[in-house]
Design a protein around this motif. Structure first.
Motif, PDB file in Angstrom:
ATOM      1  N   GLU A 175       0.820  -1.215   0.000  1.00  0.00           N
ATOM      2  CA  GLU A 175       0.000   0.000   0.000  1.00  0.00           C
ATOM      3  C   GLU A 175       0.852   1.264   0.000  1.00  0.00           C
ATOM      4  OE1 GLU A 175      -3.054   0.364  -0.587  1.00  0.00           O
ATOM      5  OE2 GLU A 175      -3.746  -1.720  -0.459  1.00  0.00           O
ATOM      6  N   GLY A 176       2.133   1.104  -0.328  1.00  0.00           N
ATOM      7  CA  GLY A 176       2.991   2.273  -0.408  1.00  0.00           C
ATOM      8  C   GLY A 176       4.143   2.046  -1.363  1.00  0.00           C
ATOM      9  N   LYS A 177       3.908   1.173  -2.353  1.00  0.00           N
ATOM     10  CA  LYS A 177       4.961   0.852  -3.307  1.00  0.00           C
ATOM     11  C   LYS A 177       4.494   1.150  -4.721  1.00  0.00           C
ATOM     12  CE  LYS A 177       7.893  -0.461  -0.278  1.00  0.00           C
ATOM     13  NZ  LYS A 177       7.095   0.044   0.830  1.00  0.00           N
ATOM     14  N   LEU A 178       5.336   1.849  -5.456  1.00  0.00           N
ATOM     15  CA  LEU A 178       5.036   2.106  -6.863  1.00  0.00           C
ATOM     16  C   LEU A 178       6.106   1.475  -7.738  1.00  0.00           C
ATOM     17  CD1 LEU A 178       7.076   4.535  -7.989  1.00  0.00           C
ATOM     18  CD2 LEU A 178       5.508   5.972  -6.707  1.00  0.00           C
ATOM     19  N   VAL A 179       5.671   1.027  -8.894  1.00  0.00           N
ATOM     20  CA  VAL A 179       6.544   0.436  -9.899  1.00  0.00           C
ATOM     21  C   VAL A 179       6.517   1.360 -11.104  1.00  0.00           C
ATOM     22  CG1 VAL A 179       7.050  -1.610 -11.272  1.00  0.00           C
ATOM     23  CG2 VAL A 179       5.825  -1.841  -9.091  1.00  0.00           C
ATOM     24  N   LEU A 180       7.678   1.767 -11.579  1.00  0.00           N
ATOM     25  CA  LEU A 180       7.708   2.652 -12.735  1.00  0.00           C
ATOM     26  C   LEU A 180       8.663   2.129 -13.791  1.00  0.00           C
ATOM     27  CD1 LEU A 180       9.886   5.764 -12.093  1.00  0.00           C
ATOM     28  CD2 LEU A 180       9.381   4.216 -10.228  1.00  0.00           C
ATOM     29  N   VAL A 181       8.366   2.513 -15.034  1.00  0.00           N
ATOM     30  CA  VAL A 181       9.157   2.100 -16.178  1.00  0.00           C
ATOM     31  C   VAL A 181       9.634   3.346 -16.903  1.00  0.00           C
ATOM     32  CG1 VAL A 181       9.197   0.743 -18.301  1.00  0.00           C
ATOM     33  CG2 VAL A 181       7.719   0.037 -16.402  1.00  0.00           C
ATOM     34  N   VAL A 182      10.949   3.455 -17.075  1.00  0.00           N
ATOM     35  CA  VAL A 182      11.546   4.613 -17.746  1.00  0.00           C
ATOM     36  C   VAL A 182      12.600   4.126 -18.744  1.00  0.00           C
ATOM     37  CG1 VAL A 182      11.188   6.130 -15.755  1.00  0.00           C
ATOM     38  CG2 VAL A 182      13.341   4.886 -15.978  1.00  0.00           C
TER      39      VAL A 182
END
Length: 367
Positions: free
Chosen positions: A301-308
């Motif tokens: 509930e406090g983790k984000l996954v990002l793609v760059v």
């Protein structure tokens, strides 16, 4: 919250709640009754005492059936509207590190934030089971107030329903949220390309493990707490140095594995993960080993996954580590051209295995 129509009595109430002073409690019942959902005085007092006193702001104070916004003011902050909704049925209501109230605010704030939007306004609808302790509801509302203030959002309208004993489980909450996406931001899984880097902001599985322990079904002692937290400021930090983020999601139900499978399926690319690079607390690993669970599927509930883009990854990682919620950020994998729609995990033993979408439910009522 089933507010009454605009009349003299309402205007008088508005004048009272607009004054910056502590309002006397009106609810004397120790537990919720069906009368609190009847639309009469009991419900009015419950809303006034527990919800309006905590959430009070100029939009909510109008006590209309909806909140009205000035479009020209919104357009000054961006060129698109982000709109989301989510429901929260977590069991238990209170767990290490958080509770259903904070979870409802942060969950909706994060759904807006990962689109690149600045979260602004939330709704709050509650379904109460007859017999719920009034003090429990008060604590949840206080928690929602604190979480909303921390996230810089306003709760501007809502609804209250009461169902007979046994027709629900204590308390369910639905929140919807509105945010504004700044011009030039276009975050979508459709943007993902081979060669992109995959980044996460910290340890996975803490929320799922905390809920599991809080249910008291296992004789385990641990200091694991939910990672429930608002991510909008971390997202703003990322977008400041890299407005061209390709994709971003918060890894809630279904965990990291589900998010990455959604990315791969949407963009028809492959994803290669390095297991040793994925941060998992040893206590979480231990719980998973005992119960035969996989931390890749545990809720967060406090983790984000990002793609760059890979060339932007060092800059993004440095910016994330400068923020308190990104200090443990790391690159966990890369996007590959094939096999399309498949997530692969490189194990410490030099082998690879497929990480499928979650089949069934590892742990129900997680959020």
């Amino acid at each position: 919250m089933d507010f009454p129509p605009n009349n003299i009595a309402q205007n008088s109430l508005f004048q009272k709640i607009s004054q910056p002073r502590r309002r006397p409690a009106k609810v004397r019942d120790t537990h919720i009754t069906l009368a609190h959902g009847s639309g009469g005085k009991a419900m009015r007092d419950l809303i006034d005492d527990i919800f309006i006193s905590n959430f009070d702001n100029p939009l909510l104070s109008q006590l209309e059936d909806q909140a009205s916004f000035n479009l020209s003011t919104l357009l000054q902050q961006g060129d698109r509207l982000a709109f989301t909704t989510d429901s929260y049925v977590v069991d238990p209501l209170f767990f290490p590190g958080s509770d259903i109230g904070e979870l409802a605010i942060n969950g909706t704030v994060n759904d807006l934030a990962v689109s690149g939007a600045k979260p602004l306004y939330l709704t709050c609808s509650v379904i109460l089971e007859e017999g719920l302790a009034t003090e429990t509801l008060r604590l949840v509302a206080n928690s929602m107030k604190a979480a909303a203030q921390k996230a810089g959002v306003q709760i501007v309208t809502g609804d209250t329903k009461v169902v007979p004993r046994g027709c629900a489980d204590k308390l369910f909450i639905n929140t919807a949220g509105i945010g504004i996406i700044p011009a030039g931001i276009n975050i979508s899984a459709h943007n993902i390309q081979p060669g992109d880097a995959i980044i996460i902001n910290g340890e996975i599985g803490n929320h799922g493990a905390a809920i599991l322990i809080a249910r008291g079904e296992l004789a385990l002692e641990t200091d694991i707490e939910s990672d429930c937290q608002p991510l909008h400021e971390l997202v703003a930090t990322i977008l400041k140095v890299c407005p061209q983020v390709h994709a971003m999601r918060d890894a809630t139900r279904g965990g990291l594995a589900t998010v990455l499978n959604e990315f791969a399926a949407t963009s028809q690319v492959g994803i290669s993960l390095n297991e040793v690079s994925i941060p998992v607390r040893e206590q979480v690993k231990g719980i998973c080993e005992i119960l035969g669970l996989d931390p890749l599927y545990l809720a967060n509930e406090g983790k984000l996954v990002l793609v760059v883009k890979s060339e932007q990854a060092p800059t993004v990682l440095s910016a994330m580590k400068s923020h308190p919620l990104g200090q443990n950020a790391c690159i966990i994998g890369e996007v590959i051209a094939s096999p399309p729609g498949v997530v692969l995990l490189k194990t410490p033993f030099g082998t690879e295995r497929i990480v499928d979408m979650l089949v069934g439910e590892q742990l129900p009522r997680i959020c």
